[in-house]
Design a protein around this motif. Structure first.
Motif, PDB file in Angstrom:
ATOM      1  N   LEU A 303       0.826  -1.207   0.000  1.00  0.00           N
ATOM      2  CA  LEU A 303       0.000   0.000   0.000  1.00  0.00           C
ATOM      3  C   LEU A 303       0.864   1.263   0.000  1.00  0.00           C
ATOM      4  N   ARG A 304       1.953   1.226   0.761  1.00  0.00           N
ATOM      5  CA  ARG A 304       2.856   2.385   0.790  1.00  0.00           C
ATOM      6  C   ARG A 304       3.398   2.675  -0.606  1.00  0.00           C
ATOM      7  N   GLU A 305       3.816   1.634  -1.310  1.00  0.00           N
ATOM      8  CA  GLU A 305       4.344   1.827  -2.657  1.00  0.00           C
ATOM      9  C   GLU A 305       3.265   2.364  -3.590  1.00  0.00           C
ATOM     10  N   ARG A 306       2.033   1.946  -3.398  1.00  0.00           N
ATOM     11  CA  ARG A 306       0.909   2.447  -4.204  1.00  0.00           C
ATOM     12  C   ARG A 306       0.727   3.946  -3.953  1.00  0.00           C
ATOM     13  N   ILE A 307       0.834   4.351  -2.699  1.00  0.00           N
ATOM     14  CA  ILE A 307       0.720   5.778  -2.365  1.00  0.00           C
ATOM     15  C   ILE A 307       1.864   6.565  -2.981  1.00  0.00           C
ATOM     16  N   GLU A 308       3.081   6.040  -2.848  1.00  0.00           N
ATOM     17  CA  GLU A 308       4.250   6.758  -3.369  1.00  0.00           C
ATOM     18  C   GLU A 308       4.154   6.948  -4.884  1.00  0.00           C
ATOM     19  N   ARG A 309       3.709   5.925  -5.587  1.00  0.00           N
ATOM     20  CA  ARG A 309       3.545   6.065  -7.046  1.00  0.00           C
ATOM     21  C   ARG A 309       2.495   7.116  -7.372  1.00  0.00           C
ATOM     22  N   GLY A 310       1.414   7.113  -6.617  1.00  0.00           N
ATOM     23  CA  GLY A 310       0.352   8.080  -6.860  1.00  0.00           C
ATOM     24  C   GLY A 310       0.777   9.499  -6.570  1.00  0.00           C
ATOM     25  N   LEU A 311       1.527   9.699  -5.493  1.00  0.00           N
ATOM     26  CA  LEU A 311       2.005  11.044  -5.164  1.00  0.00           C
ATOM     27  C   LEU A 311       2.972  11.550  -6.227  1.00  0.00           C
ATOM     28  N   ALA A 312       3.818  10.669  -6.730  1.00  0.00           N
ATOM     29  CA  ALA A 312       4.764  11.073  -7.780  1.00  0.00           C
ATOM     30  C   ALA A 312       4.022  11.494  -9.048  1.00  0.00           C
ATOM     31  N   SER A 383      -6.022  -0.838   6.794  1.00  0.00           N
ATOM     32  CA  SER A 383      -5.901   0.004   5.592  1.00  0.00           C
ATOM     33  C   SER A 383      -6.085  -0.853   4.347  1.00  0.00           C
ATOM     34  N   CYS A 384      -6.695  -0.259   3.330  1.00  0.00           N
ATOM     35  CA  CYS A 384      -6.989  -1.023   2.119  1.00  0.00           C
ATOM     36  C   CYS A 384      -6.713  -0.182   0.875  1.00  0.00           C
ATOM     37  N   ALA A 385      -6.726  -0.838  -0.286  1.00  0.00           N
ATOM     38  CA  ALA A 385      -6.437  -0.155  -1.548  1.00  0.00           C
ATOM     39  C   ALA A 385      -7.467   0.923  -1.848  1.00  0.00           C
ATOM     40  N   GLU A 386      -8.710   0.689  -1.466  1.00  0.00           N
ATOM     41  CA  GLU A 386      -9.754   1.692  -1.701  1.00  0.00           C
ATOM     42  C   GLU A 386      -9.464   2.973  -0.915  1.00  0.00           C
ATOM     43  N   ASP A 387      -8.957   2.828   0.301  1.00  0.00           N
ATOM     44  CA  ASP A 387      -8.558   4.003   1.084  1.00  0.00           C
ATOM     45  C   ASP A 387      -7.483   4.792   0.351  1.00  0.00           C
ATOM     46  N   VAL A 388      -6.501   4.075  -0.158  1.00  0.00           N
ATOM     47  CA  VAL A 388      -5.402   4.733  -0.874  1.00  0.00           C
ATOM     48  C   VAL A 388      -5.929   5.487  -2.085  1.00  0.00           C
ATOM     49  N   ASP A 389      -6.806   4.871  -2.831  1.00  0.00           N
ATOM     50  CA  ASP A 389      -7.344   5.529  -4.027  1.00  0.00           C
ATOM     51  C   ASP A 389      -8.149   6.775  -3.659  1.00  0.00           C
ATOM     52  N   ARG A 390      -8.867   6.726  -2.534  1.00  0.00           N
ATOM     53  CA  ARG A 390      -9.621   7.903  -2.089  1.00  0.00           C
ATOM     54  C   ARG A 390      -8.673   9.026  -1.700  1.00  0.00           C
ATOM     55  N   LEU A 391      -7.573   8.678  -1.054  1.00  0.00           N
ATOM     56  CA  LEU A 391      -6.567   9.683  -0.697  1.00  0.00           C
ATOM     57  C   LEU A 391      -6.018  10.358  -1.950  1.00  0.00           C
ATOM     58  N   LEU A 392      -5.612   9.566  -2.921  1.00  0.00           N
ATOM     59  CA  LEU A 392      -5.001  10.121  -4.125  1.00  0.00           C
ATOM     60  C   LEU A 392      -6.004  10.930  -4.943  1.00  0.00           C
ATOM     61  N   THR A 393      -7.238  10.458  -4.992  1.00  0.00           N
ATOM     62  CA  THR A 393      -8.275  11.206  -5.703  1.00  0.00           C
ATOM     63  C   THR A 393      -8.521  12.561  -5.044  1.00  0.00           C
TER      64      THR A 393
END
Length: 400
Positions: A303-312, A383-393
C-alpha cells in the motif's frame, strides 16, 4: 499469507463512520474483541490484586495475562514488563531513576530524529544532575540516522543512548542492533523508543540489543497505556521512587498505584488479535505474532508503494520519507499550501490525514519544515487499496 483485510475491517466498529483513515500513527482504531475484553473486565468482580476473593483473582490474572501477552509481543520476559499511563510517563520515570547515578562529566546521547518523549525526559534528567547532552544528527536529505551518526558523539563518558526504532514522523528505521553494539562498546545503556516500530514489525528486545524499550498499545489496536520492557535482572538494579507500603518486587516496584485492569485486559486482547492476523500461522502466540507481522509488513509495504507512485504522478508534492528502511508512514508537503490546509481539504473528502510535527519537533525543524511539519499518512492492518485511491483522488482535487 495475505491478510484478510475485509475481515479485520468488519471487526473494527469505528470504520463504519466511512472515513478513509490514515491517522494510525497517532492511534489506531479499536477492534471489537479489544472493546469486549475491556467491557468484560469491568463487568466481572474486581479488587486489589490477590488470590483470596474472586475480585482479587480476576485482577491478578488480568495483570499476569497482560504481562505474558506483551512479553510475547516484545520478545521479552514477563517479569520485565512494566505498565504505565503512557510511554512518555515511563520515559520520565526511567530517566529520573537512572539519573540518580549520573553527575557532572557524564554524557547522555539523544537524536534529532526522535519524538520529543525520547528527547526531553533525558535532557531534563541530565540537566538536573549536571550531566552533558550530546546530539546525534540525521541526514535530512535521505532521512537516514546511521550508526556513524551515533558513533560520532559517543565517548567513554556516555552513560545512555536514547534512540527511536522507527521515526513516527518520516518512518525511518535505524539499524538499532548496530547502534546497540556501539553504545555497549563504550559502557552505555541503550533505551529504544519502539512506539511507532511496534505497530509495524515484530519486536525482539534481545535481538535489538536494547536495555530498555517502550511502546504504546493504542498504536497497535489496543487501549491507551504505556509499556516498558527490560531484562528483570537489569530492573533489579534500579531503585525508583515509590510509596513505602507498595511492593518492592520487580516489576511492581516501577508501577505507581493501582493498575488499570480493564486496559490491561484490552492490551492482552490486542496482542491476541495481532497474533491471529495470519490465519494460517501456527505455534505459540510468539510464533504466530512473528508470522502475522511478516504478513502485515508485506500488506502495508504494498500500500505504501501504491501511495508513493500516486504522489509522484500528481506532481507538486514533496515526500520527506526517504530512508531505505522505513515504516509505511509518509510525510509530505504540497507546494504553495500549508500542511493544515491540505489536511482540511482531505477531511472534507472523508480522508483523515492530519498535519503537524507530531511531537517530533527536532526532526521537523531539521527537515526545514519548522513547527508546522507536513501532512502525515500512516497505514494500519485495516488500511486497504480503496482508502489509498480515495486519498489520491482527494489530493488530485487540490486547488493549487
Amino acid at each position: 499469507m495475505a491478510l484478510d483485510v475485509e475481515a479485520i475491517r468488519a471487526r473494527t466498529p469505528a470504520l463504519k463512520s466511512g472515513s478513509a483513515r490514515f491517522d494510525a500513527p497517532g492511534g489506531t482504531q479499536t477492534p471489537q474483541p479489544v472493546i469486549d475484553a475491556v467491557a468484560e473486565a469491568l463487568t466481572r468482580p474486581l479488587a486489589n490484586r490477590g488470590r483470596t476473593t474472586e475480585g482479587e483473582r480476576n485482577a491478578d490474572d488480568t495483570v499476569l495475562g497482560a504481562r505474558a501477552a506483551l512479553a510475547d509481543l516484545l520478545g521479552a520476559d514477563p517479569r520485565g514488563i512494566v505498565f504505565g499511563r503512557s510511554a512518555t510517563q515511563l520515559a520520565y520515570d526511567l530517566s529520573r531513576t537512572l539519573a540518580k547515578d549520573w553527575g557532572p562529566g557524564d554524557e547522555v546521547v539523544v537524536t534529532r530524529l526522535d519524538h520529543d518523549s525520547n528527547i526531553r525526559p533525558w535532557i531534563q534528567a541530565a540537566e538536573s544532575v549536571g550531566a552533558t547532552v550530546r546530539w546525534a544528527d540525521f541526514d535530512p536529505a535521505t532521512g537516514e540516522l546511521s550508526p556513524d551518526h551515533v558513533a560520532k558523539v559517543l565517548s567513554p563518558r556516555t552513560r545512555l543512548v536514547a534512540v527511536t526504532a522507527a521515526s513516527n514522523l518520516i518512518g525511518t528505521r535505524p539499524d538499532i542492533p548496530a547502534i546497540a553494539t556501539l553504545a555497549h562498546g563504550v559502557g552505555a545503556l541503550l533505551h529504544v523508543d519502539a512506539v511507532h516500530y511496534a505497530s509495524h514489525a515484530a519486536v525482539d528486545l534481545s535481538a535489538l540489543g536494547a536495555d530498555t524499550l517502550v511502546c504504546s498499545p493504542y498504536k497497535f489496536l489496543g487501549p491507551h497505556l504505556g509499556v516498558l520492557a527490560a531484562r528483570p535482572e537489569f530492573l533489579e538494579t534500579l531503585r525508583p521512587d515509590k510509596l513505602l507500603p507498595s511492593s518492592d518486587a520487580v516489576p511492581e516496584r516501577f508501577e505507581l498505584g493501582t493498575l488499570p485492569y480493564e486496559l490491561l485486559a484490552g492490551a492482552r486482547a490486542a496482542v491476541d488479535f495481532l497474533a491471529d492476523l495470519d490465519p494460517q500461522a501456527r505455534g505459540g502466540r510468539r510464533d504466530r505474532l512473528v508470522a502475522s507481522f511478516a504478513a502485515l509488513e508485506a500488506h502495508e509495504d504494498a500500500l505504501r508503494e501504491r501511495i508513493e507512485r500516486g504522489l509522484a504522478d500528481l506532481g507538486g508534492i514533496t515526500v520527506h520519507s526517504r530512508a531505505a528502511r522505513r515504516t509505511p508512514t509518509l510525510l509530505f508537503t504540497v507546494a504553495g499550501m500549508l500542511p493544515a490546509e491540505v489536511s482540511r481539504h482531505l477531511a472534507g473528502h472523508a480522508v483523515d490525514a492530519p498535519a503537524g510535527s507530531f511531537y517530533a519537533l527536532e526532526a521537523s525543524r531539521r527537515l526545514g519544515l519548522g513547527d508546522a511539519g507536513g501532512v502525515r499518512v500512516g497505514l494500519a492492518p485495516y488500511s486497504c487499496a480503496e482508502d489509498v485511491d480515495r486519498l489520491l483522488t482527494a489530493l488530485g482535487t487540490l486547488d493549487r
